[in-house]
Structure formats: C-alpha cells, structure tokens
Design a protein around this motif. Sequence first.
Motif, PDB file in Angstrom:
ATOM      1  N   LEU A   1       0.830  -1.215   0.000  1.00  0.00           N
ATOM      2  CA  LEU A   1       0.000   0.000   0.000  1.00  0.00           C
ATOM      3  C   LEU A   1       0.865   1.266   0.000  1.00  0.00           C
ATOM      4  O   LEU A   1       0.583   2.210  -0.740  1.00  0.00           O
ATOM      5  N   ASN A   2       1.909   1.274   0.801  1.00  0.00           N
ATOM      6  CA  ASN A   2       2.791   2.453   0.861  1.00  0.00           C
ATOM      7  C   ASN A   2       3.509   2.698  -0.455  1.00  0.00           C
ATOM      8  O   ASN A   2       3.774   3.848  -0.813  1.00  0.00           O
ATOM      9  N   SER A   3       3.824   1.637  -1.182  1.00  0.00           N
ATOM     10  CA  SER A   3       4.539   1.812  -2.452  1.00  0.00           C
ATOM     11  C   SER A   3       3.685   2.541  -3.490  1.00  0.00           C
ATOM     12  O   SER A   3       4.221   3.155  -4.406  1.00  0.00           O
TER      13      SER A   3
ATOM     14  N   ASP B   1      -0.215   9.221  -7.296  1.00  0.00           N
ATOM     15  CA  ASP B   1      -1.044  10.355  -7.716  1.00  0.00           C
ATOM     16  C   ASP B   1      -0.203  11.560  -8.112  1.00  0.00           C
ATOM     17  O   ASP B   1      -0.536  12.288  -9.028  1.00  0.00           O
ATOM     18  N   LYS B   2       0.947  11.737  -7.453  1.00  0.00           N
ATOM     19  CA  LYS B   2       1.832  12.865  -7.760  1.00  0.00           C
ATOM     20  C   LYS B   2       2.913  12.492  -8.767  1.00  0.00           C
ATOM     21  O   LYS B   2       3.415  13.353  -9.486  1.00  0.00           O
ATOM     22  N   HIS B   3       3.280  11.221  -8.800  1.00  0.00           N
ATOM     23  CA  HIS B   3       4.372  10.749  -9.664  1.00  0.00           C
ATOM     24  C   HIS B   3       3.939   9.480 -10.411  1.00  0.00           C
ATOM     25  O   HIS B   3       4.448   8.392 -10.135  1.00  0.00           O
ATOM     26  N   PRO B   4       3.021   9.610 -11.349  1.00  0.00           N
ATOM     27  CA  PRO B   4       2.483   8.412 -12.011  1.00  0.00           C
ATOM     28  C   PRO B   4       3.500   7.647 -12.849  1.00  0.00           C
ATOM     29  O   PRO B   4       3.320   6.470 -13.112  1.00  0.00           O
ATOM     30  N   LYS B   5       4.578   8.273 -13.206  1.00  0.00           N
ATOM     31  CA  LYS B   5       5.578   7.598 -14.043  1.00  0.00           C
ATOM     32  C   LYS B   5       6.764   7.085 -13.229  1.00  0.00           C
ATOM     33  O   LYS B   5       7.813   6.795 -13.775  1.00  0.00           O
ATOM     34  N   MET B   6       6.573   6.951 -11.918  1.00  0.00           N
ATOM     35  CA  MET B   6       7.691   6.503 -11.085  1.00  0.00           C
ATOM     36  C   MET B   6       8.030   5.040 -11.303  1.00  0.00           C
ATOM     37  O   MET B   6       9.161   4.628 -11.066  1.00  0.00           O
ATOM     38  N   GLY B   7       7.097   4.240 -11.784  1.00  0.00           N
ATOM     39  CA  GLY B   7       7.378   2.839 -12.065  1.00  0.00           C
ATOM     40  C   GLY B   7       7.951   2.663 -13.461  1.00  0.00           C
ATOM     41  O   GLY B   7       7.881   3.559 -14.299  1.00  0.00           O
TER      42      GLY B   7
ATOM     43  N   TYR C   1       1.143   0.957 -19.412  1.00  0.00           N
ATOM     44  CA  TYR C   1       1.198   0.174 -18.181  1.00  0.00           C
ATOM     45  C   TYR C   1       2.602   0.266 -17.600  1.00  0.00           C
ATOM     46  O   TYR C   1       3.590   0.161 -18.323  1.00  0.00           O
ATOM     47  N   ARG C   2       2.665   0.437 -16.303  1.00  0.00           N
ATOM     48  CA  ARG C   2       3.925   0.510 -15.576  1.00  0.00           C
ATOM     49  C   ARG C   2       3.840  -0.408 -14.368  1.00  0.00           C
ATOM     50  O   ARG C   2       2.774  -0.931 -14.059  1.00  0.00           O
ATOM     51  N   TYR C   3       4.945  -0.578 -13.676  1.00  0.00           N
ATOM     52  CA  TYR C   3       4.922  -1.427 -12.493  1.00  0.00           C
ATOM     53  C   TYR C   3       5.911  -0.957 -11.441  1.00  0.00           C
ATOM     54  O   TYR C   3       6.896  -0.286 -11.733  1.00  0.00           O
ATOM     55  N   LEU C   4       5.611  -1.337 -10.216  1.00  0.00           N
ATOM     56  CA  LEU C   4       6.490  -1.167  -9.066  1.00  0.00           C
ATOM     57  C   LEU C   4       6.765  -2.560  -8.519  1.00  0.00           C
ATOM     58  O   LEU C   4       5.914  -3.440  -8.636  1.00  0.00           O
ATOM     59  N   VAL C   5       7.914  -2.757  -7.918  1.00  0.00           N
ATOM     60  CA  VAL C   5       8.227  -4.049  -7.323  1.00  0.00           C
ATOM     61  C   VAL C   5       8.366  -3.881  -5.816  1.00  0.00           C
ATOM     62  O   VAL C   5       9.073  -2.992  -5.339  1.00  0.00           O
TER      63      VAL C   5
ATOM     64  N   TYR D   1       0.187  -1.166 -12.954  1.00  0.00           N
ATOM     65  CA  TYR D   1      -0.833  -0.122 -13.003  1.00  0.00           C
ATOM     66  C   TYR D   1      -0.890   0.526 -14.385  1.00  0.00           C
ATOM     67  O   TYR D   1       0.074   0.551 -15.122  1.00  0.00           O
ATOM     68  N   ARG D   2      -2.086   1.026 -14.700  1.00  0.00           N
ATOM     69  CA  ARG D   2      -2.332   1.682 -15.982  1.00  0.00           C
ATOM     70  C   ARG D   2      -2.372   3.186 -15.761  1.00  0.00           C
ATOM     71  O   ARG D   2      -2.997   3.673 -14.825  1.00  0.00           O
ATOM     72  N   VAL D   3      -1.729   3.909 -16.661  1.00  0.00           N
ATOM     73  CA  VAL D   3      -1.635   5.362 -16.551  1.00  0.00           C
ATOM     74  C   VAL D   3      -2.480   6.012 -17.641  1.00  0.00           C
ATOM     75  O   VAL D   3      -2.329   5.704 -18.821  1.00  0.00           O
ATOM     76  N   THR D   4      -3.402   6.891 -17.233  1.00  0.00           N
ATOM     77  CA  THR D   4      -4.118   7.751 -18.167  1.00  0.00           C
ATOM     78  C   THR D   4      -3.956   9.184 -17.678  1.00  0.00           C
ATOM     79  O   THR D   4      -3.361   9.424 -16.628  1.00  0.00           O
TER      80      THR D   4
END
Length: 101
Positions: A38-40, A45-51, A64-68, A76-79
């Motif tokens: 959840l914390n990741s 919301d502020k940095h949608p391209k961080m993954g 689509y991007r991802y975090l590990v 997650y999907r970015v629009t």
Amino acid sequence: MVDVIWTKKSVGQLERIVRYIEEEQGKYYAEIVLNKILNSTRNLDKHPKMGQVEFFLDHKKSEYRYLVVWSYKIVYRVTKTRISISRIFHTSQNPEKLRQL
C-alpha cells in the motif's frame, strides 16, 4: 494530480496474498507485506511515471507501468486522469501471463 484506484481484481489479489502470508507466516508478516504494498502506491497520484514501463503490456493502447515490492509486481495503468492498479503479480510466475491482462 490524478486519482489512484484499485480494480476489483487487484483488491482480490491483494486479499489472497495477505491471507496466504497470514496462514504461512503469521499475522505480523502479513501486515508488513500489506503495508509495504500500500505504501509503495501512495505517491502514484503525484508521480504516475515513477514505475518502469511494463514490457509485457506494450501491445496495449494504454501505458502500463509497475512497481516491485519484494516478490510482487504491482502493475498499473496510466491515463491523463487516473492511475488504475490492475494486478499484483508474484514474480515467480511466468511473466507471459501478464499479456492476458
């Protein structure tokens, strides 16, 4: 800033992950994993391209991007107006399965 939503599928996957860890390792570790996942996603919301860009979903129209987080890939999907947490994928699985998203 954009909205971050969790799909029904991703919520169900998260619940199953937490339940499994609780059964295998106890409630303490299940809560650690839940909180870390959840914390990741809190700053999306502020940095949608961080993954990183999800290579296995590059055939989709949406980005689509991802975090590990440990052994879990949070896809997650970015629009322009929304971040949709689509899947939580254990990295021991065949990554080709992601193409079915």
